[in-house]
Motif scaffolding. Structure first.
Motif, PDB file in Angstrom:
ATOM      1  N   MET A 143      33.172  41.073  39.253  1.00 46.92           N
ATOM      2  CA  MET A 143      34.273  40.683  38.370  1.00 46.92           C
ATOM      3  C   MET A 143      33.711  39.910  37.165  1.00 46.92           C
ATOM      4  SD  MET A 143      37.481  38.117  39.199  1.00 46.92           S
ATOM      5  CE  MET A 143      37.846  38.987  40.720  1.00 46.92           C
ATOM      6  N   GLU A 198      40.811  42.637  35.789  1.00 43.57           N
ATOM      7  CA  GLU A 198      40.572  41.530  36.698  1.00 43.57           C
ATOM      8  C   GLU A 198      39.345  40.753  36.223  1.00 43.57           C
ATOM      9  OE1 GLU A 198      40.240  40.669  41.519  1.00 43.57           O
ATOM     10  OE2 GLU A 198      40.144  42.724  40.750  1.00 43.57           O
ATOM     11  N   HIS A 199      39.505  39.462  36.058  1.00 43.07           N
ATOM     12  CA  HIS A 199      38.410  38.638  35.552  1.00 43.07           C
ATOM     13  C   HIS A 199      38.642  37.183  35.915  1.00 43.07           C
ATOM     14  CE1 HIS A 199      41.536  38.112  32.502  1.00 43.07           C
ATOM     15  NE2 HIS A 199      40.880  37.041  32.060  1.00 43.07           N
TER      16      HIS A 199
END
Length: 218
Positions: free
Chosen positions: A1, A26-27
């Motif tokens: 991620m 997504e992070h």
């Protein structure tokens, strides 16, 4: 991620944050202290944000390059609308850039923000930005009324960008260029946005899940 290293107040960071949120990538969000040069130097060799760090330890800077990279990582078919003469909006900021700085720099450290969680981070920012302003933060803050009047006049002359609802709820490169400064101006208490421009600010904030400062404005 991937990790997006940023400051909450930084308009260049807002560009990257808008894109990451809009694309649904997504992070992790990591808010660096403003005087943390070591992390930036280690990642990209310079003290600047935003920084997009990947799982393999590589990283990149420059906000518009990061936005382009995030767009390339986005789900298929989800792209930004093309850039179309953003300068017809941004020129109105350029004309009052000194006044905008005079309003925002002191308020950045008056409002509780993660990058200013320590006194040393506040002092680092204050020392640097007071040199830019050519005056103390106290003096700049005392000039708020005149700065605010000039900025409000510029906002009144500024054309209103299309609302997301007028563009099939899509975000565009123009929004990436225009929205961050308008968002930061919401930290000025009772600043007067024309109704249509205020609607634009709230609509883009909702679309990109970006926090406005209205509730904590000074």
């Amino acid at each position: 991620m991937p990790t997006l290293h940023q400051y909450l107040h930084c308009p260049f960071c807002v560009r990257a944050d808008m894109a990451a949120n809009y694309f649904g990538i997504e992070h992790k969000k990591n808010y660096l202290l403003n005087d943390d040069a070591e992390t930036c130097d280690k990642l990209i060799g310079a003290k600047m944000v935003p920084i997009l760090e990947f799982d393999d330890g590589t990283a990149m800077g420059e906000s518009l390059d990061i936005v382009a990279k995030l767009e390339a990582m986005a789900p298929e078919g989800k792209k930004l609308l093309p850039k179309v003469e953003p300068e017809k909006y941004t020129c109105h900021f350029d004309n009052v850039s000194g006044e905008i700085n005079g309003l925002l720099f002191p308020r950045n450290v008056m409002i509780e923000q993660p990058e200013f969680a320590t006194e040393s981070a506040k002092d680092y920012f204050r020392t640097k930005k007071e040199k830019t302003l050519g005056m103390s933060f106290d003096e700049a803050f005392s000039n708020s009324t005149s700065y605010k009047e000039r900025v409000e006049a510029a906002l009144a002359e500024m054309p209103v960008p299309p609302l997301p609802a007028q563009q099939m709820n899509q975000l565009g490169w123009n929004d990436i260029m225009v929205f961050p400064i308008l968002r930061n101006l919401t930290m000025v208490k009772d600043i007067n946005f024309p109704d249509a421009l205020d609607q634009y600010v709230h609509a883009v904030a909702d679309l990109t899940k970006i926090q406005l400062y209205t509730d904590v404005a000074v």
